[in-house]
Design a protein around this motif. Sequence first.
Motif, short mmCIF file in Angstrom:
data_model
loop_
_atom_site.label_atom_id
_atom_site.label_comp_id
_atom_site.label_asym_id
_atom_site.label_seq_id
_atom_site.Cartn_x
_atom_site.Cartn_y
_atom_site.Cartn_z
N THR A 122 80.56 -22.54 52.23
CA THR A 122 79.94 -21.21 51.50
C THR A 122 80.83 -20.02 51.16
O THR A 122 81.95 -19.79 51.95
CB THR A 122 78.81 -20.78 52.63
OG1 THR A 122 78.13 -21.51 52.96
CG2 THR A 122 78.03 -19.20 51.94
N ARG A 173 82.32 -16.77 50.94
CA ARG A 173 82.23 -15.48 51.73
C ARG A 173 82.64 -14.53 50.89
O ARG A 173 82.33 -13.15 51.20
CB ARG A 173 83.25 -15.73 53.16
CG ARG A 173 82.67 -14.76 54.01
CD ARG A 173 83.53 -15.09 55.49
NE ARG A 173 84.94 -15.03 55.22
CZ ARG A 173 85.64 -14.92 56.34
NH1 ARG A 173 85.27 -15.39 57.61
NH2 ARG A 173 87.03 -14.76 56.09
N GLY A 193 77.79 -16.07 48.93
CA GLY A 193 76.74 -16.61 49.69
C GLY A 193 76.30 -18.14 49.16
O GLY A 193 75.36 -18.97 49.66
#
Length: 334
Positions: free
Chosen positions: A282, A284, A317
């Motif tokens: 993911t 960040r 995200g």
Amino acid sequence: MLTATKLTKTYRDVQAVRHVSLSLEPGRIMALVGASGSGKSTLLNLLAGLADADAGEVRLNNERVVGPSEVLVPGHANIRLVHQEYQLMPNVSVRENIKYALRFFEKSYREYRVDQLLKLCRLTDVQDRIPRQVSGGEKQRTAIARAIADKPAILLLDEPFSHLDLPNRLIVRDLLFDMVRQDNGGSGQTSCIIVTHDATDALSIADSLGIMRDGKLIQIGSPVDVYRRPTTAYAARMTGPVNILKAKHLPTLHLPDTNNPNELVCLRPEQIHLDETGATGTIRALFFKGSHYELEVELSRYVCLRLLTTRSDMQVGQQVRIRVAAESAWYLKP
């Protein structure tokens, strides 16, 4: 041309330089990189003959460079050190600062050489101003012009880029490169040693790159080799952005594990690629770098990697998949 053999220097109970050996050939640029307090400036003073070594020696063309305890005026006639603070004469013009280094030459040659240096160092337009009326980059170039005025064999520079903005950093970097490669109008070749805590500029112009830590020269080689094959985590971090993780986390990247789970692995951001067949993570954080983006991708609680991409459709995200080729992983000394 210049060699140092097992140089050692101690101040009270601190060993500033510890058994450093190096050699510099004519017409070459060496960069020494290290954190503040790693002994870089002390080493320059030893090489220039401005400080006495406790052990070891410096030789220029096979003649010993003596320290201040053995001569009336410290320093060597064929070695120039440009200090971080420039050390210009504050109340005379840029032109007069440069001319002072040529005070023992005939007037006609002195004027010719100053004009040549003003042009080389891009100082013609500010030659009549005093140092406080010019920029940091112009002060730095004035200090360099004064240092090379009488065509020394060795030019030593202490943090030449530290006070400069990006445009001036590029000007000074190109000046140093041209000065060594084109021989600044002399009959011999000038060699250069630059010390810095930022390897960005050093990597682009140096022929050899050394890493200093706690007074020791822990690695030296070509910039490409030191960047791609650092021997320690410290050397890896001092030469640019890097991901360092324990080998036991390699399976997270779909890479084979090693027999030593605590072994460290070095991965440069450019060695990691977005790939639909890779490990899932993911985003960040995302940083725009002009020509590319730098992504911080979290793969697990323990693994977060930085990588580069030119894609502009990324956002924080977002889930992505990344891949690292097995041959890209470089194992470091503990």
